[in-house]
Write a protein that holds these residues in place. Sequence first.
Motif, PDB file in Angstrom:
ATOM      1  N   PRO A  53       0.817  -1.000  -0.190  1.00 11.77           N
ATOM      2  CA  PRO A  53      -0.042   0.112   0.058  1.00 11.77           C
ATOM      3  C   PRO A  53       0.639   1.346   0.039  1.00 11.77           C
ATOM      4  O   PRO A  53       1.659   1.315   0.679  1.00 11.77           O
ATOM      5  N   VAL A  54       0.641   1.991  -0.823  1.00 16.83           N
ATOM      6  CA  VAL A  54       1.313   3.433  -1.219  1.00 16.83           C
ATOM      7  C   VAL A  54       0.730   4.675  -0.867  1.00 16.83           C
ATOM      8  O   VAL A  54       0.975   5.659  -0.766  1.00 16.83           O
ATOM      9  N   GLY A  55      -0.817   4.485  -0.983  1.00 15.43           N
ATOM     10  CA  GLY A  55      -1.861   5.486  -0.756  1.00 15.43           C
ATOM     11  C   GLY A  55      -2.939   5.124  -0.005  1.00 15.43           C
ATOM     12  O   GLY A  55      -3.275   3.916  -0.193  1.00 15.43           O
ATOM     13  N   ILE A  56      -3.926   5.943   0.608  1.00 17.30           N
ATOM     14  CA  ILE A  56      -4.972   5.803   1.287  1.00 17.30           C
ATOM     15  C   ILE A  56      -5.965   6.788   1.085  1.00 17.30           C
ATOM     16  O   ILE A  56      -5.693   7.891   1.057  1.00 17.30           O
ATOM     17  N   GLY A  57      -7.136   6.507   1.383  1.00 17.74           N
ATOM     18  CA  GLY A  57      -8.062   7.327   1.641  1.00 17.74           C
ATOM     19  C   GLY A  57      -9.455   6.744   2.299  1.00 17.74           C
ATOM     20  O   GLY A  57      -9.386   5.673   2.217  1.00 17.74           O
ATOM     21  N   ALA A  58     -10.147   7.555   2.958  1.00 17.09           N
ATOM     22  CA  ALA A  58     -11.335   7.017   3.479  1.00 17.09           C
ATOM     23  C   ALA A  58     -12.581   8.071   3.327  1.00 17.09           C
ATOM     24  O   ALA A  58     -12.430   9.134   3.199  1.00 17.09           O
ATOM     25  N   ILE A  59     -13.729   7.454   3.634  1.00 21.60           N
ATOM     26  CA  ILE A  59     -14.723   8.175   3.566  1.00 21.60           C
ATOM     27  C   ILE A  59     -15.759   7.904   4.723  1.00 21.60           C
ATOM     28  O   ILE A  59     -16.104   6.780   5.095  1.00 21.60           O
ATOM     29  N   LYS A  60     -16.280   8.954   5.659  1.00 24.32           N
ATOM     30  CA  LYS A  60     -16.973   8.644   6.757  1.00 24.32           C
ATOM     31  C   LYS A  60     -18.356   9.296   6.717  1.00 24.32           C
ATOM     32  O   LYS A  60     -18.724  10.299   6.293  1.00 24.32           O
ATOM     33  N   TYR A  65     -24.175  13.754   4.349  1.00 18.33           N
ATOM     34  CA  TYR A  65     -23.267  13.992   3.527  1.00 18.33           C
ATOM     35  C   TYR A  65     -22.098  12.988   4.079  1.00 18.33           C
ATOM     36  O   TYR A  65     -22.200  12.386   5.333  1.00 18.33           O
ATOM     37  N   PHE A  66     -21.148  12.597   3.136  1.00 18.13           N
ATOM     38  CA  PHE A  66     -19.593  11.943   3.653  1.00 18.13           C
ATOM     39  C   PHE A  66     -18.525  13.051   3.807  1.00 18.13           C
ATOM     40  O   PHE A  66     -18.564  13.889   3.153  1.00 18.13           O
ATOM     41  N   GLU A  67     -17.698  12.566   4.770  1.00 18.91           N
ATOM     42  CA  GLU A  67     -16.727  13.196   4.733  1.00 18.91           C
ATOM     43  C   GLU A  67     -15.231  12.543   4.439  1.00 18.91           C
ATOM     44  O   GLU A  67     -15.156  11.243   4.852  1.00 18.91           O
ATOM     45  N   ILE A  68     -14.652  13.085   3.569  1.00 17.15           N
ATOM     46  CA  ILE A  68     -13.527  12.457   3.069  1.00 17.15           C
ATOM     47  C   ILE A  68     -12.607  12.799   4.142  1.00 17.15           C
ATOM     48  O   ILE A  68     -12.083  13.690   4.811  1.00 17.15           O
ATOM     49  N   LYS A  69     -11.561  11.629   4.365  1.00 15.76           N
ATOM     50  CA  LYS A  69     -10.786  11.396   5.360  1.00 15.76           C
ATOM     51  C   LYS A  69      -9.496  10.733   4.886  1.00 15.76           C
ATOM     52  O   LYS A  69      -9.347   9.882   4.116  1.00 15.76           O
TER      53      LYS A  69
END
Length: 124
Positions: A53-60, A65-69
């Motif tokens: 893994p070299v990159g990550i992203g999350a959504i809450k 709405y969703f928050e990008i984390k």
Amino acid sequence: MNVESARRFGKLINELSELNGKLYPLESTFQDSPEKMLSQKVYMLGFFVDNKPVGIGAIKPCGEYFEIKRMYVQPDFQGKGISVQILSKLEEHARKNNISLCKLETGIKQLPAINFYKKIHNKI
């Protein structure tokens, strides 16, 4: 996010936390622990190169709405379109869940992130 994601992405989460810790006081980073993210039904994904893994992203989920984390790509892999792909997949996840609005926050000292978000279709 599940336990396996937390385990696989832990190194990147720690790198991002360390980076933010150098820029801002701890109380203003608002970074949820992987354990808290697990309890909040956060969807997290990663970008892999050679099975690493070299990159990550999350959504809450936050109601309407969703928050990008936790958007982060390791420095050696930045500028290769990885963040665009991660963000696109997170937005796709929101649409599949009938959410048309995603929000994110980034710090004023994170100029590369601000420039990235301005370059793509997000409003600052």
